[in-house]
Design a protein around this motif. Sequence first.
Motif, PDB file in Angstrom:
ATOM      1  N   LEU A 183     -37.379  34.695  19.522  1.00  0.00           N
ATOM      2  CA  LEU A 183     -36.362  33.701  19.838  1.00  0.00           C
ATOM      3  C   LEU A 183     -35.852  33.117  18.524  1.00  0.00           C
ATOM      4  O   LEU A 183     -36.633  32.571  17.734  1.00  0.00           O
ATOM      5  N   ARG A 184     -34.553  33.255  18.285  1.00  0.00           N
ATOM      6  CA  ARG A 184     -33.981  32.846  17.010  1.00  0.00           C
ATOM      7  C   ARG A 184     -32.977  31.718  17.207  1.00  0.00           C
ATOM      8  O   ARG A 184     -32.149  31.764  18.125  1.00  0.00           O
ATOM      9  N   SER A 185     -33.077  30.708  16.363  1.00  0.00           N
ATOM     10  CA  SER A 185     -32.064  29.662  16.356  1.00  0.00           C
ATOM     11  C   SER A 185     -30.952  30.082  15.412  1.00  0.00           C
ATOM     12  O   SER A 185     -31.199  30.390  14.252  1.00  0.00           O
ATOM     13  N   VAL A 186     -29.704  30.117  15.916  1.00  0.00           N
ATOM     14  CA  VAL A 186     -28.589  30.576  15.092  1.00  0.00           C
ATOM     15  C   VAL A 186     -28.358  29.616  13.928  1.00  0.00           C
ATOM     16  O   VAL A 186     -28.093  30.037  12.804  1.00  0.00           O
ATOM     17  N   ALA A 187     -28.498  28.311  14.181  1.00  0.00           N
ATOM     18  CA  ALA A 187     -28.231  27.317  13.146  1.00  0.00           C
ATOM     19  C   ALA A 187     -29.263  27.393  12.019  1.00  0.00           C
ATOM     20  O   ALA A 187     -28.926  27.484  10.840  1.00  0.00           O
ATOM     21  N   SER A 188     -30.552  27.379  12.379  1.00  0.00           N
ATOM     22  CA  SER A 188     -31.597  27.329  11.353  1.00  0.00           C
ATOM     23  C   SER A 188     -32.036  28.725  10.897  1.00  0.00           C
ATOM     24  O   SER A 188     -32.750  28.863   9.905  1.00  0.00           O
ATOM     25  N   ARG A 189     -31.649  29.753  11.644  1.00  0.00           N
ATOM     26  CA  ARG A 189     -32.064  31.144  11.399  1.00  0.00           C
ATOM     27  C   ARG A 189     -33.580  31.341  11.507  1.00  0.00           C
ATOM     28  O   ARG A 189     -34.128  32.341  11.072  1.00  0.00           O
ATOM     29  N   LYS A 190     -34.253  30.351  12.085  1.00  0.00           N
ATOM     30  CA  LYS A 190     -35.704  30.479  12.277  1.00  0.00           C
ATOM     31  C   LYS A 190     -35.995  31.329  13.504  1.00  0.00           C
ATOM     32  O   LYS A 190     -35.349  31.181  14.538  1.00  0.00           O
ATOM     33  N   GLU A 191     -36.998  32.198  13.375  1.00  0.00           N
ATOM     34  CA  GLU A 191     -37.397  33.036  14.498  1.00  0.00           C
ATOM     35  C   GLU A 191     -38.855  32.783  14.859  1.00  0.00           C
ATOM     36  O   GLU A 191     -39.684  32.611  13.983  1.00  0.00           O
ATOM     37  N   VAL A 192     -39.128  32.729  16.183  1.00  0.00           N
ATOM     38  CA  VAL A 192     -40.520  32.652  16.622  1.00  0.00           C
ATOM     39  C   VAL A 192     -40.766  33.724  17.676  1.00  0.00           C
ATOM     40  O   VAL A 192     -39.872  34.057  18.455  1.00  0.00           O
ATOM     41  N   ALA A 193     -41.987  34.243  17.682  1.00  0.00           N
ATOM     42  CA  ALA A 193     -42.356  35.229  18.705  1.00  0.00           C
ATOM     43  C   ALA A 193     -42.872  34.483  19.925  1.00  0.00           C
ATOM     44  O   ALA A 193     -43.633  33.523  19.811  1.00  0.00           O
ATOM     45  N   ILE A 194     -42.429  34.940  21.093  1.00  0.00           N
ATOM     46  CA  ILE A 194     -42.820  34.304  22.347  1.00  0.00           C
ATOM     47  C   ILE A 194     -43.255  35.389  23.302  1.00  0.00           C
ATOM     48  O   ILE A 194     -42.648  36.468  23.351  1.00  0.00           O
ATOM     49  N   LYS A 195     -44.300  35.097  24.069  1.00  0.00           N
ATOM     50  CA  LYS A 195     -44.759  36.078  25.045  1.00  0.00           C
ATOM     51  C   LYS A 195     -43.640  36.379  26.025  1.00  0.00           C
ATOM     52  O   LYS A 195     -42.967  35.465  26.517  1.00  0.00           O
ATOM     53  N   ARG A 196     -43.451  37.649  26.318  1.00  0.00           N
ATOM     54  CA  ARG A 196     -42.370  38.094  27.197  1.00  0.00           C
ATOM     55  C   ARG A 196     -42.297  37.280  28.484  1.00  0.00           C
ATOM     56  O   ARG A 196     -41.218  36.877  28.914  1.00  0.00           O
ATOM     57  N   GLU A 197     -43.465  36.991  29.065  1.00  0.00           N
ATOM     58  CA  GLU A 197     -43.462  36.319  30.371  1.00  0.00           C
ATOM     59  C   GLU A 197     -43.151  34.819  30.268  1.00  0.00           C
ATOM     60  O   GLU A 197     -42.852  34.180  31.259  1.00  0.00           O
ATOM     61  N   ASN A 198     -43.219  34.282  29.036  1.00  0.00           N
ATOM     62  CA  ASN A 198     -42.922  32.850  28.876  1.00  0.00           C
ATOM     63  C   ASN A 198     -41.479  32.594  28.439  1.00  0.00           C
ATOM     64  O   ASN A 198     -41.109  31.453  28.186  1.00  0.00           O
ATOM     65  N   LEU A 199     -40.711  33.653  28.342  1.00  0.00           N
ATOM     66  CA  LEU A 199     -39.394  33.528  27.717  1.00  0.00           C
ATOM     67  C   LEU A 199     -38.486  32.517  28.422  1.00  0.00           C
ATOM     68  O   LEU A 199     -37.938  31.609  27.792  1.00  0.00           O
ATOM     69  N   VAL A 200     -38.341  32.672  29.744  1.00  0.00           N
ATOM     70  CA  VAL A 200     -37.422  31.791  30.471  1.00  0.00           C
ATOM     71  C   VAL A 200     -37.857  30.336  30.338  1.00  0.00           C
ATOM     72  O   VAL A 200     -37.044  29.456  30.044  1.00  0.00           O
ATOM     73  N   ALA A 201     -39.137  30.086  30.503  1.00  0.00           N
ATOM     74  CA  ALA A 201     -39.650  28.715  30.405  1.00  0.00           C
ATOM     75  C   ALA A 201     -39.387  28.138  29.018  1.00  0.00           C
ATOM     76  O   ALA A 201     -38.959  26.979  28.884  1.00  0.00           O
TER      77      ALA A 201
END
Lengths: 506, 506
Positions: free
Chosen positions: B479-497
């Motif tokens: 999941l990447r923030s366009v403004a900050s360009r920071k990316e974090v990995a998130i478990k596939r099943e937690n994505l929507v939440a």
Amino acid sequence: MPQLGLLPRRTWAALLSQLLRPPHSACIPAVGCHSQVAEAVLTSHLKPHQEKPNFIIKIPKGTRDLSPEQMVVREKILDMVVSCFKRHGAKGLDTPAFELKETLTEKYEENSGLIYDLKDQGGELLSLRYDLTVPFARYLAMNKLKKMKRYQVGKVWRRESPTIVQGRYREFCQCDFDIAGQFDPMIPDAECLKIICEILSGLQLGDFLIKVNDRRIVDGMFAVCGVPESKFRAICASMDKLDKMSWRDVRHEMVAKKGLSPEVADRIGEYAQCHGGISLIEQMFQDPRLSQNKQALEGLGDLKLLFEYLTLFGIAEKICFDLSLARGLDYYTGVIYEAVLLQTPTQIGEEPLNVGSVAAGGRYDELVAMFDPKGHKVPCVGLSIGVERIFSIVEQRMKTSFKKVRTTETQVFVATPQKNFLRERLKLIAELWNAGIKAEMLYKNDPKLLTQLHYCENTGIPLVVIIGEQEQKEGVIKLRSVASRKEVAIKRENLVAEIQKRLSES
Amino acid sequence: MPQLGLLPRRTWAALLSQLLRPPHSACIPAVGCHSQVAEAVLTSHLKPHQEKPNFIIKIPKGTRDLSPEQMVVREKILDMVVSCFKRHGAKGLDTPAFELKETLTEKYEENSGLIYDLKDQGGELLSLRYDLTVPFARYLAMNKLKKMKRYQVGKVWRRESPTIVQGRYREFCQCDFDIAGQFDPMIPDAECLKIICEILSGLQLGDFLIKVNDRRIVDGMFAVCGVPESKFRAICASMDKLDKMSWRDVRHEMVAKKGLSPEVADRIGEYAQCHGGISLIEQMFQDPRLSQNKQALEGLGDLKLLFEYLTLFGIAEKICFDLSLARGLDYYTGVIYEAVLLQTPTQIGEEPLNVGSVAAGGRYDELVAMFDPKGHKVPCVGLSIGVERIFSIVEQRMKTSFKKVRTTETQVFVATPQKNFLRERLKLIAELWNAGIKAEMLYKNDPKLLTQLHYCENTGIPLVVIIGEQEQKEGVIKLRSVASRKEVAIKRENLVAEIQKRLSES
């Protein structure tokens, strides 16, 4: 069932649950009364001093007013449709109600007689738009846009014989979503079908099915059946009537009116009976005649890919490959589709309602080029939601449910039990309006308290602010809950804060 | 300044502050480009195989398309106007775009040549509506309604010479609020003026003034000045041009074209110069000529009461009694008013824009009776917001501010850095849509990552979901923030939440 747009979902769900369930508590038959009276025909005279003959007051054939009760439903439906379009990243667009006559000419062929023209009053020759697709294509070409994902909500006009009971009007509202641009095959097309599914599921209209076909398969089928190419569009228009007419009658039209030989018509008839899923596509790939036609093979190849994407979207079971689907409009070039409700969920006392298709669309890759000076193509695919027919279904349910729908959003009523309190009420209500609170009062100098409280009960206003001699003396205001009839005294200066607190809690 | 409707206020304030201040950070000149191109005239041929002469692609004179950028502004303005109408307890109504020709006949006299007629294609003779007032009166009479507080937003059409620079079009949108019913004097009238004040303040268009007069004072003034009664409406129409023409020119028209004697015209001229507050009303009560006219005295009495109520509403200083105000429309019978912006707040580089009146209305007590078979009266008072002119002002500011306005609401973009991930993207995006999340992806099988990220930056999408080989192997999503360009990995099943959490925080 997909969840819907964050904001309108709750209010919509509340409204729907109010509308769609059988009556259980409130039983005031308030809905739809205007529209019934609206059909009444009255004779009238003009200004008394004029010697004009009497004339009839009515609205034009095939049109209707939407009463406040109907407007509430329409707005909820449109909110839901538009929020789905926005969920898919569409931009808004608006175009004029009329276009130059020549902009519309030759875009609808079989149906061009249904276009409303404006009178020649000097200047340009104009026609009312027949759909939102041709104006969109004209907009793209005029602005040299090579891609755009847009939605548009607006009225269109068609001089059809109105059969009002089916939700068909001469003036009706369309909600269109279209994707223009050169992209990889079937990805935007699949999204259009996903959107139709989301909207029809979200509106809870019961079970539905989307018939899918491809113009190239239709034309290929005509070719291998032996239809002369000059008759493709005319035969296509006949086949489009299969949802309203039996095959027997359509066949008769093809043979007697359109001059097709009976053998050719029968060959078409065999294909037109075919509908199914992915397996039917495979079957048609093997069809001895159809598999010889290049166009048809292209269409079948695309449909196969489409079904793969629809499976990934989780909606393949809602889609049916139907060789009888033709779509009347002339501008389609590829995939075409039409959503039908499988049955109207009938409630006690509800009459069955035949509404026909509630959403439709397809691919039209050549339309923009017709407007471009150099004939540059901008491939497009889109859909149109038949909101008018959806209104008919929900209206019908409202009539049988006898539920009262609030047509205003007023939160607070300003009342007085005594005479000579108009000026105090005016000051008070201005304070509420200035604080953004939705407020009403009666436009009478000295209304009776009972009249005022009845007004709140009849219109569903939840809170009443009461100001009288005693309250004025004590520097307070009475705040009354209409439902519980409980009253509390509140300091005059705390009134707005207290009301805002109450409203945020409810 | 009054606060505004709870829901749209924040977004509106954010938009306004974005639009109305001089440029300081972002400098992308993205706005209004479509509308400029839209005026371009292109020649085009039809389908290549056809031998049709070339024709010109354009839209009808005096009309325009609204581009997505313009639609964003229009929607914000309409939201604010409608939320004000609802705050005052109005119900919605919709009527057809056209009416029977005879419904409109004799309602506009001097202006009836401006009505668009439809071509006689068999059946009824129809005309496009000229305003929303006559259809409302027709609706009341047809449905035998004795009272109603309604708003209506819709297009109307007038065949005027378009001067597009001033925000005048042949097709334009009106927002009307009207109160129909027999009530105590001046209470609904005062509320109409309060509504105009709330809307103009809320839209932050700068300082404004509402001119008020009364048709009975106008007619009384004409009578005591010596205008023959048969010329009242014609002279009234001339006087209505005083905001566009000098008194000298209006006087010339009255004398040379309408056959008024110069002395009578000069007497009118003396009154027409008078404008002021409550003291002018008192002064006119003492006027030796006007005080002899029963009609004028009735009008003055009502205006006095009106000013009392306006003072209680806290808006008296915005209102000006102006004896030159006439209002062109024929159906007014009592109080009339017109709001003008005192000056366009000019910013650096902004050209001054003359938009004329931005809201107007008045009392029309006889119109409904013209439609009623028994001539029953339903007194009405209402107002119309000139949203088209308000759009012009805000558009003009956008052009000079060079601010980029988002035309979509997309929250999440689904991207991939690798080839052959179309199917994963399709599954992912369907999941987001089903959860009500606004999501987009590119319609390409194998788009470049940079292209995908640029798309997010250009269109203002805040979040990107990235799926690639590694993520798939680890069962995660980036999941990447366009403004900050920071990316974090998130478990596939937690994505929507996780996305819903992020969106609720922003």
